[in-house]
Design a protein around this motif. Sequence first.
Motif, PDB file in Angstrom:
ATOM      1  N   ARG A 328       0.609   7.188   7.915  1.00  0.00           N
ATOM      2  CA  ARG A 328       1.614   7.522   6.908  1.00  0.00           C
ATOM      3  C   ARG A 328       0.985   8.432   5.847  1.00  0.00           C
ATOM      4  NH1 ARG A 328       5.755   3.081   5.008  1.00  0.00           N
ATOM      5  NH2 ARG A 328       6.403   3.644   7.125  1.00  0.00           N
ATOM      6  N   GLU A 331       4.158  12.690   0.338  1.00  0.00           N
ATOM      7  CA  GLU A 331       5.071  13.832   0.377  1.00  0.00           C
ATOM      8  C   GLU A 331       4.317  15.154   0.336  1.00  0.00           C
ATOM      9  OE1 GLU A 331       8.302  14.085   0.855  1.00  0.00           O
ATOM     10  OE2 GLU A 331       8.432  11.916   1.163  1.00  0.00           O
ATOM     11  N   GLY A 385       5.326  11.143   5.531  1.00  0.00           N
ATOM     12  CA  GLY A 385       5.796   9.921   6.167  1.00  0.00           C
ATOM     13  C   GLY A 385       4.959   9.577   7.377  1.00  0.00           C
ATOM     14  N   ASP A 386       5.603   9.008   8.403  1.00  0.00           N
ATOM     15  CA  ASP A 386       4.887   8.533   9.579  1.00  0.00           C
ATOM     16  C   ASP A 386       4.532   9.676  10.524  1.00  0.00           C
ATOM     17  OD1 ASP A 386       5.049   5.996   8.626  1.00  0.00           O
ATOM     18  OD2 ASP A 386       6.720   5.373   9.907  1.00  0.00           O
TER      19      ASP A 386
END
Length: 818
Positions: A328, A331, A385-386
């Motif tokens: 993860r 941003e 994110g992932d």
Amino acid sequence: MLRLPVLFGDGCVLQRDVPIKIWGWGTPGAQIEVTLGPMCQTVIVEEEGTWEAWFEPLRANECVSLIAQSFVSTVGALGDDDISAVQASKRRRRGPVNYSVEEERRFREAVAKMDLLPNAKLAMHRAGLCMTETLQRTCYVGEVFVCSGQSNMELPVSWTWRDDPALLQWEDPLLRQCKIMPDHCFEGPLGEPRSVVWEPYEGQHRRRFTTVGAWFGRALRRLLGVPVGLLNISLGGSPVESWMDKATASSFPHLAESIAQFRFTDKAEQLAQDSIVEQERWRQHCVQQRLEDQDLKWHDVVLPGDLASQLPALDGYHGELTLKRIVRLPERISLADYETLPALLDLGTMTDADETYVNGVKVGESFDRYTPRSYEVPAGTLRAGDNVIEVRLRIEGDDARVAIGKRLELRIGDGLVDVDDIEEFWESKEPKRLARRLSLVGVPHVVPDRRRQAAKQAAREEHAALWDLCNDIVEVDGRPLDGLEEPTKNRIIQHDFSQSLQVVNLNGAWQCAMSSAMPDACPQQVFINWKPMALFNAMLAPCFDYAVRAVLWYQGESNTGPDSKWYQAMLEAMIKLWRANWNVDRLPFFIVQLPELLTECADDGGWPTVREAQWRIMDAYTGQPLYSLDACDEYGNEGGAGDDVPQEPQDVSGAVSDVATIVALGCGDPYDLHPVHKREIAERLAHAAMCFVFGSEDDKPTPVAVGIDWQQNDNGWVPIAVEADTLHQGYASRSPWTGVLFTEDGMAPLGFEWILRDGTSVPTQACINQGQLMVQLPDADREDLLELRYAWSRNPHDGLVMGSTITPMPPFRLRIED
């Protein structure tokens, strides 16, 4: 057709202070004029089309021209394609020739097309000769060393520079390498290597240098100040028998079957091709059986690690595994977004082959267990994110493991390496008077300090250009000239990730699924390059007429198996064979003793056996064996003389003159067969060469255990008698040890054990008391003791005994006299 061997390529290095042989091929009967610097020789091409010329020794630091010119008699119809007519005319007409106008015109046209030396034109005209061809080479005169062995000698800078970036911080145009490209032949020696290229240690050429040779050459360049040439005649995986001729290899009975099977090159190549077809059939079947993603059953594993020890179902598993890790990301990273940020995914090594994906994008693949998995992830692949990292790992052998002892990481964003961040530790140990006495030419220069450049952006662009050079692929005969046999299919890493904006540690929890199970292991490929005679005939024999100073030998890993007991005899036979063919009775050999290793080798005693052979072959030994195969188990297993003990090989002297062995303990990596940091080994080799060949004083003697002083038994502790092996010009001597002994961590020495006559191994304690090495006696009678061993394992990594000059004590086993 006039031709020089490829060894005499432009920029070649000739050995100083020895007679120099220049040879080649030409039209039978043609007159060849060979010029080397100020000397000139005229020879006639023999009927078989060969010629040779000998020259007096040249002094070092000279840049000389090598010119070969072919002359034939002129005829009325002058043409390069009518050699027979030229030869016939030469036999018919003697003395000066009166040309007709037409003949004169043709002669001048022919001369105009040739690179003819001006002062030779008139003499040729009057003698009735015409030059058919001219070859010219620029040569340097200095020191030439053979770098031979297997992968740890061949390991190129392109493989190691990311872990040892100091390799790119310097350039040296007078450190030059001639890489002999891999080839094989079984019928007999070839006339010349398949292809070679002489290259300087500059720019993109650096990536193709042997790493050991690069650091070794740098040390000698600084100490001697003369050009240094490296004949890189090495190949990964090659056993010692592949560097022997047929007669020598045939003297070892355990090689008879292989010699009988591989007698003809075409049949051997067909066997190799058939094995590759079988491998591909297995791999295709493995892909066809691959389960769909929804059918996979996931298990938790920890990487790096041994997968079979974590999942019992993987014990003896063959086929494909899928490894997955979700990362993860925030941003944004700093002020940049992922659309503009490349990344480097570093997964170490794994068994055996892999395809690696990031968010469904294939970022790289490797086909063996030794190649480091360093894959560049293109900008725009990662996202906030992932992020899914998926590795399809194909288990072709008997074990499943990933990067044991390594760090897995994802480096996001590239940066600028500051060359001053890594210091140069090399300091010349030679007296200043030696430097003053030498005429230094072309002293190595360091790449300029980038912090002094005008702007960071300009430095970044220049650094990127340097990276481009170092990753440039140069091909010879359609094959990459990078020291590796197979071309890479992965994206060339174009960025420097040493100062990445973010580093994600991938060690820890992963998921694993068995995606394609196979009933049997993948068929093994037949590597014909590794068979007896193959490399001797094709790569080594064509170089025997090229004068060299000494041989650096880093090999032995491929001979640590069941036949390791033969290694000393084979190594001695190989050394004598090479010396006979080079016609140098005392050609020095510098042997690198195998370092420590935990993985990639069986714990069957093969590694310590080879280490002992490499050490005992030095002439400091008397030639008397320190042990008896009839009295102990050679491999250190439980059991005594009644067990199935291997027969002793043919008698060997136990010592060969003009050989120096370099102890490499402490220079290896327990989890990597190919440790990337080669500088310390190279500098130990350079120190030995300076003492052994050039007569420098040996200020780094090696402490050697020679016996047990039973008379000084102190409450169950006995001292080990230690002597010093010192290198002199042309020989090694042994004298009383007067230095200090210690361990690197300051703790008690480790790795000592007593072997009883019934085969039992009894580990024991050791200490260093007032500079004296002491070991504790076991709870057994002296009559029951067979021998004392030190560092007698594949991975003697901790508690190593060092000399006062930071020279490790070599492993040993001392026979207990009755």
